[in-house]
Write a protein that holds these residues in place. Structure first.
Motif, PDB file in Angstrom:
ATOM      1  N   MET A 189       0.825  -1.213   0.000  1.00 24.90           N
ATOM      2  CA  MET A 189       0.000   0.000   0.000  1.00 24.90           C
ATOM      3  C   MET A 189       0.856   1.259   0.000  1.00 24.90           C
ATOM      4  O   MET A 189       0.528   2.242  -0.670  1.00 24.90           O
ATOM      5  CB  MET A 189      -0.941  -0.020   1.204  1.00 24.90           C
ATOM      6  CG  MET A 189      -2.074  -1.024   1.077  1.00 24.90           C
ATOM      7  SD  MET A 189      -3.331  -0.841   2.365  1.00 24.90           S
ATOM      8  CE  MET A 189      -2.442  -1.433   3.798  1.00 24.90           C
ATOM      9  N   ALA A 190       1.957   1.213   0.756  1.00 30.79           N
ATOM     10  CA  ALA A 190       2.870   2.360   0.758  1.00 30.79           C
ATOM     11  C   ALA A 190       3.479   2.552  -0.629  1.00 30.79           C
ATOM     12  O   ALA A 190       3.563   3.676  -1.142  1.00 30.79           O
ATOM     13  CB  ALA A 190       3.963   2.153   1.803  1.00 30.79           C
ATOM     14  N   LEU A 194       3.097   5.640  -3.603  1.00 29.64           N
ATOM     15  CA  LEU A 194       4.241   6.300  -4.229  1.00 29.64           C
ATOM     16  C   LEU A 194       4.299   6.057  -5.740  1.00 29.64           C
ATOM     17  O   LEU A 194       5.219   6.525  -6.412  1.00 29.64           O
ATOM     18  CB  LEU A 194       5.545   5.784  -3.601  1.00 29.64           C
ATOM     19  CG  LEU A 194       5.777   6.112  -2.124  1.00 29.64           C
ATOM     20  CD1 LEU A 194       6.918   5.253  -1.571  1.00 29.64           C
ATOM     21  CD2 LEU A 194       6.094   7.588  -1.948  1.00 29.64           C
ATOM     22  N   ASN A 195       3.318   5.288  -6.260  1.00 35.22           N
ATOM     23  CA  ASN A 195       3.346   4.858  -7.665  1.00 35.22           C
ATOM     24  C   ASN A 195       4.629   4.101  -7.977  1.00 35.22           C
ATOM     25  O   ASN A 195       5.159   4.166  -9.097  1.00 35.22           O
ATOM     26  CB  ASN A 195       3.203   6.053  -8.607  1.00 35.22           C
ATOM     27  CG  ASN A 195       1.818   6.674  -8.536  1.00 35.22           C
ATOM     28  OD1 ASN A 195       0.817   5.959  -8.513  1.00 35.22           O
ATOM     29  ND2 ASN A 195       1.760   7.988  -8.487  1.00 35.22           N
ATOM     30  N   ASP A 196       5.122   3.379  -6.976  1.00 32.64           N
ATOM     31  CA  ASP A 196       6.334   2.574  -7.120  1.00 32.64           C
ATOM     32  C   ASP A 196       5.927   1.158  -7.526  1.00 32.64           C
ATOM     33  O   ASP A 196       5.801   0.257  -6.697  1.00 32.64           O
ATOM     34  CB  ASP A 196       7.107   2.569  -5.789  1.00 32.64           C
ATOM     35  CG  ASP A 196       8.429   1.816  -5.868  1.00 32.64           C
ATOM     36  OD1 ASP A 196       8.674   1.138  -6.886  1.00 32.64           O
ATOM     37  OD2 ASP A 196       9.213   1.892  -4.894  1.00 32.64           O
ATOM     38  N   ASN A 197       5.695   0.975  -8.828  1.00 28.78           N
ATOM     39  CA  ASN A 197       5.200  -0.310  -9.321  1.00 28.78           C
ATOM     40  C   ASN A 197       6.158  -1.456  -9.054  1.00 28.78           C
ATOM     41  O   ASN A 197       5.737  -2.590  -8.792  1.00 28.78           O
ATOM     42  CB  ASN A 197       4.918  -0.220 -10.820  1.00 28.78           C
ATOM     43  CG  ASN A 197       3.731   0.669 -11.127  1.00 28.78           C
ATOM     44  OD1 ASN A 197       2.950   1.003 -10.238  1.00 28.78           O
ATOM     45  ND2 ASN A 197       3.588   1.070 -12.374  1.00 28.78           N
ATOM     46  N   ASN A 198       7.456  -1.181  -9.135  1.00 32.99           N
ATOM     47  CA  ASN A 198       8.437  -2.245  -8.903  1.00 32.99           C
ATOM     48  C   ASN A 198       8.333  -2.799  -7.490  1.00 32.99           C
ATOM     49  O   ASN A 198       8.429  -4.020  -7.278  1.00 32.99           O
ATOM     50  CB  ASN A 198       9.851  -1.723  -9.156  1.00 32.99           C
ATOM     51  CG  ASN A 198      10.118  -1.461 -10.626  1.00 32.99           C
ATOM     52  OD1 ASN A 198       9.511  -2.090 -11.496  1.00 32.99           O
ATOM     53  ND2 ASN A 198      11.002  -0.534 -10.931  1.00 32.99           N
ATOM     54  N   SER A 199       8.138  -1.924  -6.511  1.00 30.58           N
ATOM     55  CA  SER A 199       8.010  -2.386  -5.130  1.00 30.58           C
ATOM     56  C   SER A 199       6.684  -3.100  -4.905  1.00 30.58           C
ATOM     57  O   SER A 199       6.611  -4.059  -4.134  1.00 30.58           O
ATOM     58  CB  SER A 199       8.153  -1.206  -4.159  1.00 30.58           C
ATOM     59  OG  SER A 199       9.470  -0.709  -4.166  1.00 30.58           O
ATOM     60  N   ALA A 222      -2.759  -5.510  -9.521  1.00 28.75           N
ATOM     61  CA  ALA A 222      -3.514  -5.336 -10.770  1.00 28.75           C
ATOM     62  C   ALA A 222      -3.352  -3.908 -11.283  1.00 28.75           C
ATOM     63  O   ALA A 222      -3.175  -3.677 -12.487  1.00 28.75           O
ATOM     64  CB  ALA A 222      -4.991  -5.653 -10.533  1.00 28.75           C
ATOM     65  N   ASP A 223      -3.397  -2.952 -10.363  1.00 29.89           N
ATOM     66  CA  ASP A 223      -3.220  -1.549 -10.731  1.00 29.89           C
ATOM     67  C   ASP A 223      -1.839  -1.312 -11.332  1.00 29.89           C
ATOM     68  O   ASP A 223      -1.692  -0.584 -12.318  1.00 29.89           O
ATOM     69  CB  ASP A 223      -3.424  -0.671  -9.495  1.00 29.89           C
ATOM     70  CG  ASP A 223      -3.455   0.808  -9.821  1.00 29.89           C
ATOM     71  OD1 ASP A 223      -4.180   1.190 -10.746  1.00 29.89           O
ATOM     72  OD2 ASP A 223      -2.747   1.580  -9.154  1.00 29.89           O
ATOM     73  N   ALA A 224      -0.831  -1.942 -10.729  1.00 26.30           N
ATOM     74  CA  ALA A 224       0.545  -1.782 -11.227  1.00 26.30           C
ATOM     75  C   ALA A 224       0.695  -2.343 -12.639  1.00 26.30           C
ATOM     76  O   ALA A 224       1.393  -1.769 -13.476  1.00 26.30           O
ATOM     77  CB  ALA A 224       1.524  -2.474 -10.281  1.00 26.30           C
ATOM     78  N   TYR A 225       0.035  -3.481 -12.910  1.00 27.28           N
ATOM     79  CA  TYR A 225       0.129  -4.094 -14.230  1.00 27.28           C
ATOM     80  C   TYR A 225      -0.659  -3.308 -15.283  1.00 27.28           C
ATOM     81  O   TYR A 225      -0.392  -3.437 -16.476  1.00 27.28           O
ATOM     82  CB  TYR A 225      -0.381  -5.525 -14.192  1.00 27.28           C
ATOM     83  CG  TYR A 225       0.578  -6.507 -13.541  1.00 27.28           C
ATOM     84  CD1 TYR A 225       1.945  -6.460 -13.805  1.00 27.28           C
ATOM     85  CD2 TYR A 225       0.108  -7.481 -12.659  1.00 27.28           C
ATOM     86  CE1 TYR A 225       2.821  -7.352 -13.215  1.00 27.28           C
ATOM     87  CE2 TYR A 225       0.984  -8.384 -12.064  1.00 27.28           C
ATOM     88  CZ  TYR A 225       2.329  -8.322 -12.337  1.00 27.28           C
ATOM     89  OH  TYR A 225       3.197  -9.207 -11.750  1.00 27.28           O
ATOM     90  N   SER A 226      -1.630  -2.507 -14.831  1.00 28.38           N
ATOM     91  CA  SER A 226      -2.481  -1.806 -15.793  1.00 28.38           C
ATOM     92  C   SER A 226      -1.927  -0.451 -16.213  1.00 28.38           C
ATOM     93  O   SER A 226      -2.455   0.175 -17.125  1.00 28.38           O
ATOM     94  CB  SER A 226      -3.879  -1.604 -15.195  1.00 28.38           C
ATOM     95  OG  SER A 226      -3.839  -0.663 -14.130  1.00 28.38           O
TER      96      SER A 226
END
Length: 408
Positions: A189-190, A194-199, A222-226
């Motif tokens: 969630m943190a 931060l929009n830190d998709n890698n983390s 899912a959000d990171a992959y999209s």
């Protein structure tokens, strides 16, 4: 030749001076240990100079100094009227982990190279870190609540990563810590904040295994992959499906899955999926409503109405939506008839038949939209335009009042 020898000798001299200078820094830091914050500042150059940074004792000293700072601040938490500097406390905690883990890495490298026969420091350092490790969750929570997501990610990440570190192989309370999946969710969630998709991608595979909170990791994953520079629709779909399977009560997954199927025209596949979920949870009003929407997309109006009536009978959630959806089952077919009728001459007997059919369908839709209006008067998108069109067609006196209410 003589000049080269002189230069070479000078180089050796300056190298020896540099080594001696860094060793002197270490000695000075040791002598200042009574003031650990000052000693830590003195030691900083030794942590980047190869002559001392390749010595595990340098890193142990760095960790010891941070432990002293941590212990001093932590003690204040337990003293009557004590005022601990939590920022200082948590910073020293993170640095203690960083330096002790680095110490272990350097020592293990020396064992591997044969410079040391066996590690001397690992057990002691691992024990020290295991003792203070629970405090990382407090540090992360404090940072997260303050909106400092970078620090929250740092602390939660340290907590989650330590069990995988070989340094803790023989420390059972760390190696087998059952809290890891829960804290991994907080790290995710943190990272998402931060929009830190890698983390997110790094910690979500651990977080998703938590039975109650794992949906958070899957949602963020899912959000990171999209999004990002290279969205991955395949992994997005895999994650959404996994979320729908593991956490069917979380509408996010089922809703996104159904939207995807509808957009792709895969209604039958969607119905198979929703029927499978309904078989596991027949009482789910949400699943029933989703099924109603899917049946509506297939123009199975009888099936849609039956599903919506089931929702209305339960008198729980989505009753307004169910009423509006039944209204749709009459209103939109009525519009189709009206559009076809517009192509026919008004003198044609079929025109009158068409008009009668439109009014019949609109009249059937009317009470359902009115019920939706009664239940959710502020949700004008649910009923507003449809009722307005119906009132116009049926010459109802309500048309003028509704037009004014809708602001036209």
């Amino acid at each position: 030749m003589i000049m080269k020898k002189v230069l070479f000798t000078a180089a050796l001299f300056f190298t020896a001076c540099a080594v001696s200078a860094q060793e002197s820094v270490v000695k000075e830091a040791k002598s200042a240990k009574s003031d650990p914050a000052k000693a830590a500042t003195i030691l900083e150059p030794a942590l980047v100079d190869p002559s001392t940074a390749n010595d595990p004792e340098t890193w142990k000293l760095a960790g010891d100094l941070q432990k002293s700072i941590y212990d001093d601040e932590n003690m204040k938490l337990y003293l009557p009227g004590g005022q601990a500097d939590t920022t200082k406390l948590y910073n020293s905690l993170a640095k203690m982990f960083e330096y002790y883990i680095k110490c272990d890495e350097v020592e293990q490298a020396k064992v591997k190279s044969g410079e040391l026969k066996k590690p001397k420091l690992r057990k002691k350092l691992a024990k020290s870190l295991a003792t203070v490790r629970p405090q990382l969750t407090n540090a992360g929570t404090d940072a997260f609540n303050k909106g400092n997501y970078a620090d929250a990610l740092k602390y939660f990440g340290l907590f989650v990563e330590t069990p995988q570190n070989p340094m803790f192989e023989e420390v059972a309370e760390v190696k087998n810590d059952t809290l890891v999946p829960l804290i991994a969710n907080y790290a995710v969630m943190a990272a998402n904040s931060l929009n830190d998709n890698n983390s997110v991608i790094k910690y979500a595979p651990l977080g998703k295994n938590h039975k109650e909170e794992g949906w958070r990791s899957l949602m963020c994953l899912a959000d990171a992959y999209s999004k990002g520079e290279t969205p991955d629709s395949t992994k997005w779909m895999e994650t959404i499906k996994e979320g729908a399977e593991k956490f069917p009560s979380q509408n996010y997954f089922v809703g996104n899955l159904m939207d995807y199927y509808i957009q792709k025209g895969k209604i039958d596949e969607a119905l198979t999926q929703i029927n499978s979920l309904l078989a596991k949870d027949p009482s789910s009003t949400y699943f029933t409503y989703v099924k109603a929407v899917l049946l509506y997309e297939k123009k199975d109006y009888d099936g849609t109405i039956a599903a919506c009536n089931d929702i209305i009978a339960k008198n729980g959630e989505l009753v307004a939506e169910a009423n509006a959806k039944i209204g749709d089952c009459y209103f939109f077919p009525g519009q189709v008839v009206e559009e076809e009728n517009s192509k026919i001459s008004m003198d044609d007997p079929k025109y009158a038949e068409g008009e009668a059919k439109v009014k019949e369908l609109f009249a059937k839709a009317q009470p359902y939209y009115e019920k939706a209006r009664e239940l959710q008067p502020d949700n004008k998108q649910l009923w507003g335009q449809y009722l307005l069109r119906i009132y116009w067609k049926l010459n109802k006196a309500e048309y003028d009042a509704l037009e004014k209410e809708l602001g036209y």
